[in-house]
Scaffold this motif. Structure first.
Motif, PDB file in Angstrom:
ATOM      1  N   ALA A 104      -0.252 -11.804 -12.954  1.00  0.00           N
ATOM      2  CA  ALA A 104      -0.812 -13.102 -13.329  1.00  0.00           C
ATOM      3  C   ALA A 104      -1.751 -13.639 -12.254  1.00  0.00           C
ATOM      4  N   LYS A 105      -1.491 -13.265 -11.018  1.00  0.00           N
ATOM      5  CA  LYS A 105      -2.357 -13.671  -9.900  1.00  0.00           C
ATOM      6  C   LYS A 105      -3.519 -12.703  -9.706  1.00  0.00           C
ATOM      7  N   GLY A 106      -3.542 -11.630 -10.499  1.00  0.00           N
ATOM      8  CA  GLY A 106      -4.624 -10.653 -10.384  1.00  0.00           C
ATOM      9  C   GLY A 106      -4.533  -9.799  -9.129  1.00  0.00           C
ATOM     10  N   MET A 107      -3.329  -9.623  -8.617  1.00  0.00           N
ATOM     11  CA  MET A 107      -3.130  -8.854  -7.389  1.00  0.00           C
ATOM     12  C   MET A 107      -2.724  -7.426  -7.685  1.00  0.00           C
ATOM     13  N   HIS A 108      -3.156  -6.534  -6.826  1.00  0.00           N
ATOM     14  CA  HIS A 108      -2.704  -5.150  -6.855  1.00  0.00           C
ATOM     15  C   HIS A 108      -1.515  -5.022  -5.908  1.00  0.00           C
ATOM     16  N   LEU A 109      -0.761  -3.946  -6.053  1.00  0.00           N
ATOM     17  CA  LEU A 109       0.393  -3.715  -5.178  1.00  0.00           C
ATOM     18  C   LEU A 109      -0.003  -3.746  -3.703  1.00  0.00           C
ATOM     19  N   ARG A 110      -1.110  -3.107  -3.393  1.00  0.00           N
ATOM     20  CA  ARG A 110      -1.543  -3.064  -1.990  1.00  0.00           C
ATOM     21  C   ARG A 110      -1.910  -4.447  -1.465  1.00  0.00           C
ATOM     22  N   ASP A 111      -2.481  -5.286  -2.330  1.00  0.00           N
ATOM     23  CA  ASP A 111      -2.822  -6.655  -1.916  1.00  0.00           C
ATOM     24  C   ASP A 111      -1.560  -7.430  -1.547  1.00  0.00           C
ATOM     25  N   LEU A 112      -0.578  -7.367  -2.438  1.00  0.00           N
ATOM     26  CA  LEU A 112       0.674  -8.080  -2.183  1.00  0.00           C
ATOM     27  C   LEU A 112       1.379  -7.519  -0.955  1.00  0.00           C
ATOM     28  N   GLY A 113       1.375  -6.204  -0.830  1.00  0.00           N
ATOM     29  CA  GLY A 113       1.981  -5.578   0.343  1.00  0.00           C
ATOM     30  C   GLY A 113       1.337  -6.024   1.635  1.00  0.00           C
ATOM     31  N   SER A 114       0.022  -6.118   1.620  1.00  0.00           N
ATOM     32  CA  SER A 114      -0.711  -6.549   2.808  1.00  0.00           C
ATOM     33  C   SER A 114      -0.371  -7.990   3.183  1.00  0.00           C
ATOM     34  N   ILE A 115      -0.337  -8.862   2.189  1.00  0.00           N
ATOM     35  CA  ILE A 115      -0.011 -10.267   2.445  1.00  0.00           C
ATOM     36  C   ILE A 115       1.405 -10.414   2.987  1.00  0.00           C
ATOM     37  N   CYS A 116       2.337  -9.670   2.429  1.00  0.00           N
ATOM     38  CA  CYS A 116       3.756  -9.772   2.808  1.00  0.00           C
ATOM     39  C   CYS A 116       4.132  -8.888   3.986  1.00  0.00           C
ATOM     40  N   LYS A 117       3.185  -8.051   4.416  1.00  0.00           N
ATOM     41  CA  LYS A 117       3.450  -7.078   5.474  1.00  0.00           C
ATOM     42  C   LYS A 117       4.588  -6.126   5.062  1.00  0.00           C
ATOM     43  N   LEU A 118       4.495  -5.677   3.797  1.00  0.00           N
ATOM     44  CA  LEU A 118       5.441  -4.713   3.248  1.00  0.00           C
ATOM     45  C   LEU A 118       4.663  -3.516   2.736  1.00  0.00           C
ATOM     46  N   ASP A 119       5.277  -2.358   2.764  1.00  0.00           N
ATOM     47  CA  ASP A 119       4.629  -1.175   2.205  1.00  0.00           C
ATOM     48  C   ASP A 119       4.568  -1.330   0.692  1.00  0.00           C
ATOM     49  N   TYR A 120       3.406  -1.066   0.127  1.00  0.00           N
ATOM     50  CA  TYR A 120       3.246  -1.241  -1.321  1.00  0.00           C
ATOM     51  C   TYR A 120       4.213  -0.379  -2.127  1.00  0.00           C
ATOM     52  N   SER A 121       4.628   0.754  -1.579  1.00  0.00           N
ATOM     53  CA  SER A 121       5.564   1.615  -2.314  1.00  0.00           C
ATOM     54  C   SER A 121       6.928   0.947  -2.467  1.00  0.00           C
ATOM     55  N   ILE A 135       7.838 -12.638  -0.996  1.00  0.00           N
ATOM     56  CA  ILE A 135       6.996 -12.248  -2.129  1.00  0.00           C
ATOM     57  C   ILE A 135       6.675 -13.465  -2.993  1.00  0.00           C
ATOM     58  N   ALA A 136       7.685 -14.281  -3.265  1.00  0.00           N
ATOM     59  CA  ALA A 136       7.477 -15.484  -4.078  1.00  0.00           C
ATOM     60  C   ALA A 136       6.456 -16.414  -3.428  1.00  0.00           C
ATOM     61  N   ASP A 137       6.566 -16.596  -2.139  1.00  0.00           N
ATOM     62  CA  ASP A 137       5.611 -17.453  -1.426  1.00  0.00           C
ATOM     63  C   ASP A 137       4.196 -16.893  -1.516  1.00  0.00           C
ATOM     64  N   ALA A 138       4.068 -15.585  -1.385  1.00  0.00           N
ATOM     65  CA  ALA A 138       2.751 -14.951  -1.457  1.00  0.00           C
ATOM     66  C   ALA A 138       2.137 -15.102  -2.849  1.00  0.00           C
ATOM     67  N   LEU A 139       3.003 -15.153  -3.863  1.00  0.00           N
ATOM     68  CA  LEU A 139       2.530 -15.286  -5.243  1.00  0.00           C
ATOM     69  C   LEU A 139       2.486 -16.743  -5.701  1.00  0.00           C
ATOM     70  N   ASP A 140       2.864 -17.645  -4.798  1.00  0.00           N
ATOM     71  CA  ASP A 140       2.858 -19.077  -5.072  1.00  0.00           C
ATOM     72  C   ASP A 140       3.744 -19.436  -6.268  1.00  0.00           C
TER      73      ASP A 140
END
Length: 82
Positions: free
Chosen positions: A18-35, A55-60
């Motif tokens: 819904a936020k238009g994010m890819h796994l790698r984008d979310l991983g980068s923001i959260c400092k988590l490996d996308y896998s 994750i919730a905070d990163a996705l607002d």
């Protein structure tokens, strides 16, 4: 337990898309490996509440949106999930 993990993961995936994010984008923001996020979204990996909050905070979104069913009924002082 596996069914619950799949439901939580599905909600995370829906919020991310819904936020238009890819796994790698979310991983980068959260400092988590996308896998790890991929495994979480598919219900193959359990997650700590602190990670889910990150994750919730990163996705607002509110972390409770991942954890609780929207159809919550309260009866006899017990929470019943529909």
């Amino acid at each position: 337990m596996r069914d619950y993990l799949i439901k939580v993961g599905s909600k995370v995936k829906s919020a991310r898309k819904a936020k238009g994010m890819h796994l790698r984008d979310l991983g980068s923001i959260c400092k988590l490996d996308y896998s790890n996020i991929c495994r979480l979204e598919s219900g193959k990996q359990d997650v700590r509440i602190s990670t889910l909050k990150l994750i919730a905070d990163a996705l607002d979104v509110d972390v409770k949106d991942f954890l609780w069913n929207r159809n919550l009924n309260v009866q006899n002082n017990f929470c019943m999930f529909a």
